[in-house]
Design an enzyme around this catalytic site. Structure first.
Site, PDB file in Angstrom:
ATOM      1  N   ARG A 228      37.594  26.746  54.227  1.00 44.45           N
ATOM      2  CA  ARG A 228      37.689  26.841  52.771  1.00 44.45           C
ATOM      3  C   ARG A 228      36.426  27.523  52.260  1.00 44.45           C
ATOM      4  O   ARG A 228      35.342  27.377  52.867  1.00 44.45           O
ATOM      5  CB  ARG A 228      37.790  25.451  52.129  1.00 44.45           C
ATOM      6  CG  ARG A 228      39.151  24.787  52.241  1.00 44.45           C
ATOM      7  CD  ARG A 228      40.188  25.393  51.322  1.00 44.45           C
ATOM      8  NE  ARG A 228      41.454  24.668  51.357  1.00 44.45           N
ATOM      9  CZ  ARG A 228      42.523  25.046  52.052  1.00 44.45           C
ATOM     10  NH1 ARG A 228      42.495  26.138  52.784  1.00 44.45           N
ATOM     11  NH2 ARG A 228      43.637  24.342  52.015  1.00 44.45           N
ATOM     12  N   HIS A 276      43.064  35.201  52.276  1.00 46.75           N
ATOM     13  CA  HIS A 276      43.678  33.886  52.589  1.00 46.75           C
ATOM     14  C   HIS A 276      45.036  34.073  53.286  1.00 46.75           C
ATOM     15  O   HIS A 276      46.059  33.574  52.824  1.00 46.75           O
ATOM     16  CB  HIS A 276      43.830  33.030  51.320  1.00 46.75           C
ATOM     17  CG  HIS A 276      43.908  31.553  51.632  1.00 46.75           C
ATOM     18  ND1 HIS A 276      43.302  30.577  50.876  1.00 46.75           N
ATOM     19  CD2 HIS A 276      44.518  30.889  52.640  1.00 46.75           C
ATOM     20  CE1 HIS A 276      43.552  29.384  51.391  1.00 46.75           C
ATOM     21  NE2 HIS A 276      44.285  29.553  52.480  1.00 46.75           N
TER      22      HIS A 276
HETATM   23  P1  NAP Z   1      42.740  18.492  60.750  1.00 49.16           P
HETATM   24  O1  NAP Z   1      43.828  18.401  61.754  1.00 49.16           O
HETATM   25  O2  NAP Z   1      42.588  17.397  59.751  1.00 49.16           O
HETATM   26  O3  NAP Z   1      41.362  18.650  61.557  1.00 49.16           O
HETATM   27  C1  NAP Z   1      40.141  18.570  60.929  1.00 49.16           C
HETATM   28  C2  NAP Z   1      39.041  18.476  61.978  1.00 49.16           C
HETATM   29  O4  NAP Z   1      37.777  18.470  61.293  1.00 49.16           O
HETATM   30  C3  NAP Z   1      39.102  17.192  62.791  1.00 49.16           C
HETATM   31  O5  NAP Z   1      38.811  17.460  64.132  1.00 49.16           O
HETATM   32  C4  NAP Z   1      38.014  16.324  62.167  1.00 49.16           C
HETATM   33  O6  NAP Z   1      37.368  15.427  63.038  1.00 49.16           O
HETATM   34  C5  NAP Z   1      37.003  17.370  61.765  1.00 49.16           C
HETATM   35  N1  NAP Z   1      36.123  16.874  60.702  1.00 49.16           N
HETATM   36  C6  NAP Z   1      36.445  16.459  59.459  1.00 49.16           C
HETATM   37  N2  NAP Z   1      35.345  16.062  58.784  1.00 49.16           N
HETATM   38  C7  NAP Z   1      34.305  16.226  59.631  1.00 49.16           C
HETATM   39  C8  NAP Z   1      32.913  15.983  59.539  1.00 49.16           C
HETATM   40  N3  NAP Z   1      32.361  15.477  58.431  1.00 49.16           N
HETATM   41  N4  NAP Z   1      32.142  16.258  60.614  1.00 49.16           N
HETATM   42  C9  NAP Z   1      32.698  16.741  61.754  1.00 49.16           C
HETATM   43  N5  NAP Z   1      34.014  17.003  61.907  1.00 49.16           N
HETATM   44  C10 NAP Z   1      34.808  16.740  60.861  1.00 49.16           C
HETATM   45  O7  NAP Z   1      42.842  19.860  59.924  1.00 49.16           O
HETATM   46  P2  NAP Z   1      43.603  21.196  60.361  1.00 49.16           P
HETATM   47  O8  NAP Z   1      45.057  21.040  60.176  1.00 49.16           O
HETATM   48  O9  NAP Z   1      43.094  21.601  61.690  1.00 49.16           O
HETATM   49  O10 NAP Z   1      43.076  22.207  59.217  1.00 49.16           O
HETATM   50  C11 NAP Z   1      41.700  22.472  59.024  1.00 49.16           C
HETATM   51  C12 NAP Z   1      41.488  23.244  57.740  1.00 49.16           C
HETATM   52  O11 NAP Z   1      41.925  24.605  57.899  1.00 49.16           O
HETATM   53  C13 NAP Z   1      42.289  22.782  56.538  1.00 49.16           C
HETATM   54  O12 NAP Z   1      41.714  21.642  55.927  1.00 49.16           O
HETATM   55  C14 NAP Z   1      42.251  23.996  55.627  1.00 49.16           C
HETATM   56  O13 NAP Z   1      41.116  23.939  54.801  1.00 49.16           O
HETATM   57  C15 NAP Z   1      42.100  25.173  56.607  1.00 49.16           C
HETATM   58  N6  NAP Z   1      43.301  26.034  56.635  1.00 49.16           N
HETATM   59  C16 NAP Z   1      43.151  27.340  56.298  1.00 49.16           C
HETATM   60  C17 NAP Z   1      44.233  28.209  56.373  1.00 49.16           C
HETATM   61  C18 NAP Z   1      44.082  29.674  56.078  1.00 49.16           C
HETATM   62  O14 NAP Z   1      45.067  30.417  56.087  1.00 49.16           O
HETATM   63  N7  NAP Z   1      42.881  30.151  55.849  1.00 49.16           N
HETATM   64  C19 NAP Z   1      45.490  27.721  56.780  1.00 49.16           C
HETATM   65  C20 NAP Z   1      45.601  26.380  57.093  1.00 49.16           C
HETATM   66  C21 NAP Z   1      44.501  25.545  57.025  1.00 49.16           C
HETATM   67  P3  NAP Z   1      38.184  14.205  63.708  1.00 49.16           P
HETATM   68  O15 NAP Z   1      39.150  14.857  64.662  1.00 49.16           O
HETATM   69  O16 NAP Z   1      37.144  13.443  64.414  1.00 49.16           O
HETATM   70  O17 NAP Z   1      38.867  13.474  62.596  1.00 49.16           O
HETATM   71  C1  GLV Z   2      46.181  26.785  53.730  1.00 42.97           C
HETATM   72  O1  GLV Z   2      45.127  27.177  53.409  1.00 42.97           O
HETATM   73  C2  GLV Z   2      46.451  25.419  54.113  1.00 42.97           C
HETATM   74  O2  GLV Z   2      45.584  24.561  53.931  1.00 42.97           O
HETATM   75  O3  GLV Z   2      47.576  25.152  54.612  1.00 42.97           O
END
Ligand code: NAP
Ligand code: GLV
Length: 313
Positions: A228, A276
């Site tokens: 983000r 994005h």
């Molecule tokens: P997720 O499954 O919730 O994974 C988040 C990871 O971050 C987990 O491993 C978590 O640790 C870790 N984390 C959270 N807070 C932390 C902290 N304070 N210190 C260290 N590690 C921390 O999320 P996801 O589905 O992979 O998605 C991640 C992010 O990608 C989304 O929140 C979104 O902002 C972004 N995104 C962007 C796009 C785009 O097109 N640009 C698309 C989709 C998503 P734990 O495993 O220990 O809980």
């Molecule tokens: C896109 O940015 C998502 O969080 O799915």
């Protein structure tokens, strides 16, 4: 059950898929197009970026299904009732795309494409620029969740040594290394020639990509941020690029989207801006996930993807 749907930019494909898959026993009202919606009978909402007054007059709302992996926007929504359960997408077709995006950025870093494209803009034939090897390009992935773990697997398959850093310990497929917690962050950064941010935006991760963190990376490291915009301190990135501390950055997300045309990122020679688009949820897969979560709720079970609202993800 009655659902209220809000999404401006999916061409109606997801709404259609949700309606078809849920069948006649459930009604999905489209906030943008339907008339006479019985707001008092709505049980759950399915949303992406609903307007400020969206949650008004919904006394029986218990669940909100986010059409996104990241729920930072939704958790900040001024009208989101404090008691409702928030459920998010997990991968939903985004993992593959995110893995490609991170691979693209990592290849650009390893093959020195920023330096080569600066030389091209100056009509310079810089034959002395040499690529690094994949094996010597160590990638650190901030986050080991649905997307971070997929990214790590793809990069490892392409011979990059990969380490993920997360809040809690993870067991990841070999040879991916897992590190976690504040105590291991400096060691993780010190070995990351490429840093990919796939953390959720929370109060603990806001501004994490700042000058102090960049100083802990090897000189010439490359940043990939599809997390983000709020993770990044914009001016610190520009300083780190201009000083040579960082060699380049591939950025997909910004504090304000669309990125304003006057923003210095647009014309910085070491920054590649993408709008994005790193990963978009796939309507059919998203619909399947939402319906699976709804079935869990109907059985009285915790739905997969349930967000911990106190933790912020
Ligand atoms: P997720 O499954 O919730 O994974 C988040 C990871 O971050 C987990 O491993 C978590 O640790 C870790 N984390 C959270 N807070 C932390 C902290 N304070 N210190 C260290 N590690 C921390 O999320 P996801 O589905 O992979 O998605 C991640 C992010 O990608 C989304 O929140 C979104 O902002 C972004 N995104 C962007 C796009 C785009 O097109 N640009 C698309 C989709 C998503 P734990 O495993 O220990 O809980
Ligand atoms: C896109 O940015 C998502 O969080 O799915």
């Amino acid at each position: 059950m009655n659902f209220l749907y809000y999404c401006q930019d999916d061409n109606g494909k997801l709404l259609q898929a949700v309606r078809e898959k849920l069948g006649n026993s459930h009604h999905v009202f489209d906030w943008l197009n339907d008339q006479d919606i019985p707001l008092e009978n709505i049980d759950a909402a399915i949303v992406w970026l609903p307007p400020d007054h969206f949650f008004e007059g919904l006394p029986n709302l218990t669940h909100v299904y986010a059409l996104a992996a990241g729920v930072d926007h939704l958790l900040k929504h001024p009208g989101l009732p404090p008691h409702v359960n928030v459920v998010r997408l997990r991968d939903a077709g985004m993992g593959e795309q995110m893995a490609e995006y991170a691979l693209l950025g990592t290849l650009m870093a390893q093959r020195k494409m920023v330096q080569i494209s600066i030389a091209q803009s100056e009509n310079q034939w810089r034959h002395e620029i040499s690529a690094d090897t994949a094996i010597s390009t160590r990638v650190g992935v901030l986050g080991a969740g649905a997307l971070g773990s997929k990214v790590a697997e793809r990069l490892a398959l392409n011979n990059y040594p990969v380490t993920c850093w997360s809040r809690s310990p993870h067991t990841l497929p070999k040879p991916i290394v897992s590190m976690h917690g504040a105590n291991e962050l400096d060691a993780f950064l010190a070995q990351s020639n490429v840093l990919v941010c796939l953390l959720p935006l929370t109060e603990n991760t806001h501004g994490i990509l700042n000058g102090e963190l960049f100083d802990k990376l090897p000189t010439g490291a490359f940043l990939i941020n599809p997390g983000r915009g709020g993770h990044l301190v914009d001016n610190d990135l520009i300083e780190a690029l201009d000083s040579g501390k960082l060699s380049g950055a591939l950025l997909d997300v910004f504090h304000e989207e669309p990125l304003v045309s006057s923003h210095p990122f647009w014309n910085h020679p070491k920054i590649i801006v993408t709008p994005h688009v790193a990963a978009k949820s796939v309507p059919d897969k998203s619909a399947d996930q939402i319906i699976d979560s709804i079935r869990h709720v109907e059985r009285g079970d915790l739905p997969p993807g349930l967000v911990n609202r106190d933790r912020g993800y």
